[in-house]
Design an enzyme around this catalytic site. Sequence first.
Site, PDB file in Angstrom:
ATOM      1  N   HIS A  74       0.812  -1.218   0.000  1.00 61.44           N
ATOM      2  CA  HIS A  74       0.000   0.000   0.000  1.00 61.44           C
ATOM      3  C   HIS A  74       0.843   1.265   0.000  1.00 61.44           C
ATOM      4  O   HIS A  74       0.342   2.343  -0.298  1.00 61.44           O
ATOM      5  CB  HIS A  74      -0.993  -0.001   1.176  1.00 61.44           C
ATOM      6  CG  HIS A  74      -0.425   0.307   2.509  1.00 61.44           C
ATOM      7  ND1 HIS A  74      -0.122  -0.662   3.448  1.00 61.44           N
ATOM      8  CD2 HIS A  74      -0.120   1.489   3.102  1.00 61.44           C
ATOM      9  CE1 HIS A  74       0.338  -0.087   4.539  1.00 61.44           C
ATOM     10  NE2 HIS A  74       0.361   1.225   4.352  1.00 61.44           N
ATOM     11  N   ASP A 119       0.077  -7.660   1.449  1.00 61.00           N
ATOM     12  CA  ASP A 119       0.481  -6.253   1.537  1.00 61.00           C
ATOM     13  C   ASP A 119       1.998  -6.183   1.629  1.00 61.00           C
ATOM     14  O   ASP A 119       2.578  -5.888   2.675  1.00 61.00           O
ATOM     15  CB  ASP A 119      -0.179  -5.598   2.751  1.00 61.00           C
ATOM     16  CG  ASP A 119       0.019  -4.082   2.774  1.00 61.00           C
ATOM     17  OD1 ASP A 119       0.530  -3.529   1.776  1.00 61.00           O
ATOM     18  OD2 ASP A 119      -0.326  -3.457   3.797  1.00 61.00           O
ATOM     19  N   SER A 205       4.167   2.600   8.184  1.00 65.48           N
ATOM     20  CA  SER A 205       3.882   1.625   7.132  1.00 65.48           C
ATOM     21  C   SER A 205       5.137   1.169   6.414  1.00 65.48           C
ATOM     22  O   SER A 205       6.010   1.968   6.083  1.00 65.48           O
ATOM     23  CB  SER A 205       2.945   2.237   6.095  1.00 65.48           C
ATOM     24  OG  SER A 205       1.619   2.146   6.478  1.00 65.48           O
TER      25      SER A 205
END
Length: 255
Positions: A74, A119, A205
């Site tokens: 992402h 992911d 992230s």
Amino acid sequence: MRARSLVVGLLTGAATVLAGMGTAAADEPGVTPMIVGGGDADQTYSFMVSLQDGGSHFCGGSLISADWVLTAAHCVEGTSAESVGLRIGSNEYASGGEEAQAAEIIVHEGYDGVSAGNDIALVRLAAPATSAPVSLAGDAPAGTASRLLGWGQTCPEPGGCGAPDFLQQLDVSVLDAGDCTGIDGALELCTSNPGGNAGACYGDSGGPQIVGDGSSWQLIGVTSRSGNNDPTCATGPSIYTDATAYADWIAQHTG
């Protein structure tokens, strides 16, 4: 380019926070890309990577070989390699370490931004890095003691604060997958939030979850999203992509 912000998706009919650890969007003023409840890094992690756009940090990553960085899908989905710069092996994302340029981005073909799992992405560097990479661990069962690293914001509310430049770390453990919501236990790690108020947050992230003895480290996870569907950070466990489960996929693309 997809906005690197809090994205709320639907997973089998239940609202699930996806891309929940990305840098806050530009329309959230004052937020810059830290781990909530963590502390300043107590050492330099040669493999720690800041992914940057125009010098601004947007996601973390891990140097896994001289030519390749592992991060979250992402973070880089829909992003051109030409727009991604990297700083490697520094505790400050704005200075130190070595600078690099992305040459290729490979997003896992099973990633759809909605379903659990996959992911994960690879970034090939335009030139080999000189920093020492981190190796993958063999596995990461429940109960594994581990450490999170990142430059995400240090307050839990979305857009609630900025952050200092210095890398943060937090010691956590791997939980049973049943302690997280919307998780694929075969491909993802449910990661504890010590004291009920510490954990990964916006800007973390793609960053690493590592295991080791304080001097030698191995990679087990990649920061993915909240583990309790709450946009407020550290109110529950976090979900990390299990890097050990993708060892074959990583080897297939990196050789």
